[in-house]
Design a protein around this motif. Structure first.
Motif, mmCIF file in Angstrom:
data_model
loop_
_atom_site.group_PDB
_atom_site.id
_atom_site.type_symbol
_atom_site.label_atom_id
_atom_site.label_comp_id
_atom_site.label_asym_id
_atom_site.label_seq_id
_atom_site.Cartn_x
_atom_site.Cartn_y
_atom_site.Cartn_z
ATOM 1 N N ALA A 1 0.807 -1.227 0.000
ATOM 2 C CA ALA A 1 0.000 0.000 0.000
ATOM 3 C C ALA A 1 0.840 1.276 0.000
ATOM 4 C CB ALA A 1 -0.975 -0.006 1.174
ATOM 5 N N PRO A 2 1.963 1.345 0.732
ATOM 6 C CA PRO A 2 2.753 2.593 0.701
ATOM 7 C C PRO A 2 3.245 2.981 -0.696
ATOM 8 C CG PRO A 2 3.425 1.249 2.562
ATOM 9 C CD PRO A 2 2.487 0.408 1.723
ATOM 10 N N LEU A 3 3.423 2.007 -1.576
ATOM 11 C CA LEU A 3 3.900 2.319 -2.926
ATOM 12 C C LEU A 3 2.876 3.125 -3.723
ATOM 13 C CD1 LEU A 3 5.463 -1.149 -3.852
ATOM 14 C CD2 LEU A 3 6.666 0.905 -3.049
ATOM 15 N N ARG A 4 1.645 3.154 -3.249
ATOM 16 C CA ARG A 4 0.581 3.864 -3.957
ATOM 17 C C ARG A 4 0.299 5.241 -3.353
ATOM 18 N NH1 ARG A 4 -1.016 -1.497 -3.482
ATOM 19 N NH2 ARG A 4 -2.488 -1.141 -1.800
ATOM 20 N N THR A 5 1.116 5.675 -2.378
ATOM 21 C CA THR A 5 0.825 6.935 -1.685
ATOM 22 C C THR A 5 1.374 8.165 -2.367
ATOM 23 O OG1 THR A 5 2.808 6.775 -0.312
ATOM 24 C CG2 THR A 5 0.770 5.779 0.562
ATOM 25 N N GLY A 6 2.395 8.009 -3.212
ATOM 26 C CA GLY A 6 2.964 9.165 -3.886
ATOM 27 C C GLY A 6 3.895 9.992 -3.019
ATOM 28 N N GLY A 7 4.329 9.456 -1.884
ATOM 29 C CA GLY A 7 5.232 10.203 -1.017
ATOM 30 C C GLY A 7 6.669 10.181 -1.516
ATOM 31 N N ASP A 8 7.542 10.858 -0.754
ATOM 32 C CA ASP A 8 8.956 10.874 -1.120
ATOM 33 C C ASP A 8 9.550 9.481 -0.874
ATOM 34 O OD1 ASP A 8 10.740 10.968 1.589
ATOM 35 O OD2 ASP A 8 8.776 11.900 1.877
ATOM 36 N N PRO A 9 10.654 9.143 -1.546
ATOM 37 C CA PRO A 9 11.201 7.786 -1.460
ATOM 38 C C PRO A 9 11.476 7.299 -0.041
ATOM 39 C CG PRO A 9 12.187 8.896 -3.326
ATOM 40 C CD PRO A 9 11.368 9.923 -2.587
ATOM 41 N N GLU A 10 12.050 8.155 0.803
ATOM 42 C CA GLU A 10 12.364 7.682 2.161
ATOM 43 C C GLU A 10 11.109 7.353 2.949
ATOM 44 O OE1 GLU A 10 14.632 9.036 6.226
ATOM 45 O OE2 GLU A 10 15.346 9.878 4.330
ATOM 46 N N THR A 11 10.100 8.191 2.843
ATOM 47 C CA THR A 11 8.842 7.947 3.558
ATOM 48 C C THR A 11 8.174 6.672 3.057
ATOM 49 O OG1 THR A 11 8.536 10.317 3.899
ATOM 50 C CG2 THR A 11 6.577 8.932 4.100
ATOM 51 N N VAL A 12 8.123 6.513 1.746
ATOM 52 C CA VAL A 12 7.476 5.340 1.158
ATOM 53 C C VAL A 12 8.220 4.069 1.548
ATOM 54 C CG1 VAL A 12 6.961 4.172 -1.028
ATOM 55 C CG2 VAL A 12 6.421 6.598 -0.749
ATOM 56 N N LEU A 13 9.539 4.071 1.399
ATOM 57 C CA LEU A 13 10.304 2.859 1.700
ATOM 58 C C LEU A 13 10.311 2.536 3.191
ATOM 59 C CD1 LEU A 13 13.270 3.234 -0.804
ATOM 60 C CD2 LEU A 13 11.328 1.649 -0.946
ATOM 61 N N THR A 14 10.285 3.552 4.043
ATOM 62 C CA THR A 14 10.201 3.306 5.481
ATOM 63 C C THR A 14 8.867 2.645 5.820
ATOM 64 O OG1 THR A 14 11.669 5.156 5.994
ATOM 65 C CG2 THR A 14 10.227 4.389 7.771
#
Length: 197
Positions: free
Chosen positions: A71-84
């Protein structure tokens, strides 16, 4: 007569998947379709209308898990936030009781039901890797990361997050205590450092 789309009671579908997860964890390939229907509180016909085989149940279970983890991969956030967030979700699933049990269940069934194990792998872990690879491809195209081989990088990230966790889960060895959030952040930061533009 088959139902029209929208007429299917999704609570029954979820009950079937929950019952199947419990039984696959307990019995592996020995879990029968009849026992799944009985534990879910549905008729055999209802079960077979939704899932004609254990392989289809396994595929649906793995897809449900993959959707939640990715699900985080679909949020559109910055790479560090998404990968965390992705790493934290992976660690939650891995270290939770259901995660360890489901890995053991698949390991138990794989020699006796390779079609079910293959369906689970394809719809779950392999799909998660495909989604992460696609996301990494997007990050590369946008210049946020430099990822020449997104497929290999997706596997690297997964390995960095999980470490020996899968092996501990299959062997039912307790995970040593760790700070999930700190590990997720550190993994994301080190991965981004490796693939910084």
């Amino acid at each position: 007569m088959p139902r029209v789309a929208g007429q299917i009671d999704e609570t029954k579908t979820e009950a079937i998947l929950d019952a199947a997860l419990e039984l696959f964890t307990e019995k592996g390939a020995a879990a029968s379709m009849e026992s799944i229907a009985r534990r879910a509180g549905v008729s055999r016909q209802t079960l077979y209308n939704r899932f004609p085989s254990k392989a289809e149940i396994g595929r649906a279970l793995a897809a449900r898990r993959s959707d939640a983890i990715s699900a985080p991969l679909r949020t559109g956030g910055d790479p560090e936030t998404v990968l965390t967030a992705l790493a934290a979700g992976m660690l939650d699933k891995l270290c939770g009781k259901d995660g360890r049990g489901s890995m053991r269940g698949v390991a138990l069934m794989s020699p006796h039901a390779p079609d079910v194990a293959a369906a689970i792998y394809d719809a779950g872990p392999a799909e998660g890797l495909r989604r992460l690879s696609a996301w990494l491809t997007e990050q590369d195209a946008a210049g946020r990361l430099t990822v020449p081989d997104p497929d290999a990088a997706a596997e690297m990230f997964s390995g960095m997050v999980l470490g020996h966790g899968h092996l501990r889960g299959v062997l039912n060895v307790p995970h040593p205590p760790f700070d999930r959030d700190a590990r997720a952040r550190e993994t994301a930061r080190r991965f981004i450092r490796a693939f910084a533009p």
